[in-house]
Design a protein around this motif. Sequence first.
Motif, PDB file in Angstrom:
ATOM      1  N   SER A  32       0.753  -1.208   0.027  1.00 56.60           N
ATOM      2  CA  SER A  32      -0.040   0.080  -0.046  1.00 56.60           C
ATOM      3  C   SER A  32       0.883   1.258   0.088  1.00 56.60           C
ATOM      4  CB  SER A  32      -0.945  -0.038   1.295  1.00 56.60           C
ATOM      5  OG  SER A  32      -1.712  -1.036   1.136  1.00 56.60           O
ATOM      6  N   LYS A  33       1.848   1.211   0.778  1.00 54.10           N
ATOM      7  CA  LYS A  33       3.040   2.432   0.849  1.00 54.10           C
ATOM      8  C   LYS A  33       3.250   2.788  -0.637  1.00 54.10           C
ATOM      9  CE  LYS A  33       5.164   1.802   4.637  1.00 54.10           C
ATOM     10  NZ  LYS A  33       6.472   1.736   5.549  1.00 54.10           N
ATOM     11  N   ILE A  35       2.292   1.952  -3.572  1.00 53.61           N
ATOM     12  CA  ILE A  35       1.265   2.339  -4.428  1.00 53.61           C
ATOM     13  C   ILE A  35       0.920   3.957  -4.074  1.00 53.61           C
ATOM     14  CG2 ILE A  35      -1.275   2.436  -4.845  1.00 53.61           C
ATOM     15  CD1 ILE A  35       0.496  -0.079  -5.965  1.00 53.61           C
ATOM     16  N   ASP A  36       0.832   4.225  -2.840  1.00 47.84           N
ATOM     17  CA  ASP A  36       0.629   5.688  -2.301  1.00 47.84           C
ATOM     18  C   ASP A  36       1.922   6.425  -2.872  1.00 47.84           C
ATOM     19  OD1 ASP A  36      -1.609   5.082  -0.834  1.00 47.84           O
ATOM     20  OD2 ASP A  36      -0.751   4.920   1.015  1.00 47.84           O
ATOM     21  N   ILE A  37       3.112   5.924  -2.803  1.00 43.82           N
ATOM     22  CA  ILE A  37       4.219   7.013  -3.266  1.00 43.82           C
ATOM     23  C   ILE A  37       4.142   7.247  -4.644  1.00 43.82           C
ATOM     24  CG2 ILE A  37       6.890   6.501  -3.835  1.00 43.82           C
ATOM     25  CD1 ILE A  37       7.048   4.988  -1.067  1.00 43.82           C
ATOM     26  N   LEU A  39       1.455   7.054  -6.605  1.00 47.74           N
ATOM     27  CA  LEU A  39       0.443   8.140  -6.862  1.00 47.74           C
ATOM     28  C   LEU A  39       0.573   9.126  -6.327  1.00 47.74           C
ATOM     29  CD1 LEU A  39      -2.928   5.790  -5.869  1.00 47.74           C
ATOM     30  CD2 LEU A  39      -2.206   6.337  -8.180  1.00 47.74           C
ATOM     31  N   GLN A  40       1.196   9.775  -5.320  1.00 47.83           N
ATOM     32  CA  GLN A  40       1.523  11.055  -4.790  1.00 47.83           C
ATOM     33  C   GLN A  40       2.609  11.731  -5.371  1.00 47.83           C
ATOM     34  OE1 GLN A  40       1.793  10.585  -0.456  1.00 47.83           O
ATOM     35  NE2 GLN A  40      -0.274   9.660  -0.565  1.00 47.83           N
TER      36      GLN A  40
END
Length: 144
Positions: A32-33, A35-37, A39-40
């Motif tokens: 999840s981390k 993916i967040d990296i 996406l951000q």
Amino acid sequence: MINKTTEIAKQVIQLEIESLSEMASRINGDFSKAIDIILQTKGRVIVIGVGKSGIIGKKIAATLASTGTPSFFVHPSEAYHGDLGMIKPIDCALLISNSGETEEVIRLIPFLQYQGNQMIAITGNLQSSLAQHSHAVLDVSVKC
């Protein structure tokens, strides 16, 4: 001969099924981390790897780019001959190394840290230098 090759094919497929099932059990918060990296990230996903990892990295970069995530592949050896200039502080880095100790990849960590790039490791060694210095680690270890 056909029966033997058919049986071998079935065994290979069964081994792949078991491996994928095992890999699914390792998907955790770091996934999840990662993916967040991505996406951000305001810039691009810079994919880095050598040898077989580099070949896989080129495919990952191409797939990301074709699905709308700006990305490109940088060979770590080429990075020291001018390609470091293509990596901006707003980019994130996806570093691939089975051992997590590939010298050419590890040597890029201080530069990426200096620039403040978020790093995602794809490695088979969770105790490696690459894993220890990354913001998210994806475990791709395989049984021998």
